[in-house]
Design a protein around this motif. Sequence first.
Motif, mmCIF file in Angstrom:
data_model
loop_
_atom_site.group_PDB
_atom_site.id
_atom_site.type_symbol
_atom_site.label_atom_id
_atom_site.label_comp_id
_atom_site.label_asym_id
_atom_site.label_seq_id
_atom_site.Cartn_x
_atom_site.Cartn_y
_atom_site.Cartn_z
ATOM 1 N N TYR A 37 -3.837 -28.928 55.666
ATOM 2 C CA TYR A 37 -4.659 -30.148 55.084
ATOM 3 C C TYR A 37 -6.280 -30.284 54.908
ATOM 4 N N GLN A 39 -8.769 -33.839 54.744
ATOM 5 C CA GLN A 39 -8.852 -35.147 54.282
ATOM 6 C C GLN A 39 -10.644 -35.508 54.147
ATOM 7 N N ARG A 45 -6.118 -37.636 51.427
ATOM 8 C CA ARG A 45 -5.195 -36.302 51.985
ATOM 9 C C ARG A 45 -5.215 -35.011 51.202
ATOM 10 N N GLU A 46 -4.940 -34.245 51.064
ATOM 11 C CA GLU A 46 -4.840 -33.162 50.117
ATOM 12 C C GLU A 46 -4.676 -31.946 50.093
ATOM 13 N N GLY A 47 -3.224 -31.112 50.670
ATOM 14 C CA GLY A 47 -2.733 -30.186 51.074
ATOM 15 C C GLY A 47 -3.155 -29.265 50.420
ATOM 16 N N SER A 103 9.778 -28.937 56.586
ATOM 17 C CA SER A 103 8.694 -29.516 56.269
ATOM 18 C C SER A 103 7.578 -28.128 55.525
ATOM 19 N N TYR A 106 1.590 -28.548 54.247
ATOM 20 C CA TYR A 106 1.077 -29.025 53.847
ATOM 21 C C TYR A 106 0.670 -30.241 53.584
ATOM 22 N N SER A 107 1.884 -30.999 53.645
ATOM 23 C CA SER A 107 1.626 -32.193 53.285
ATOM 24 C C SER A 107 2.569 -32.783 54.489
#
Length: 122
Positions: A37, A39, A45-47, A103, A106-107
């Motif tokens: 990810y 930021q 925040r972006e995956g 999980s 990416y997030s």
Amino acid sequence: AQYISNSGGGSVQPGGSLILSCAATGYGYSPKCMGWYRQAPGKEREGVAAIYSDGRSTYYAPSVKDRFTISQDNSKSTVYLQMNNLKPEDTARYYCGADWGASDCYSAAGDWGQGTQVTVSS
């Protein structure tokens, strides 16, 4: 010790390329996925991308699809993010993570590294 290490960031002009690498060390067995990810200051925040243990399943954010490629080595504990045609909006700190459960990497992930800075400017 268990840790995620990543490297390969830096500064590049628009249109340039960088490759980030990330290794999961000391966890005892290969993760089910690894990913990134990013930021940037003042932004959410972006995956960015993730790769799963079958080696074929991947995720890319729409903003990087067709420009970034994620891959893994045979150990599945080291991944690479090839970033091509970089744009100023790709400027951010990039964090690599790994997970051994459910999980998406990416997030969310079980563990994250310290991050590496990527700066794209002319």
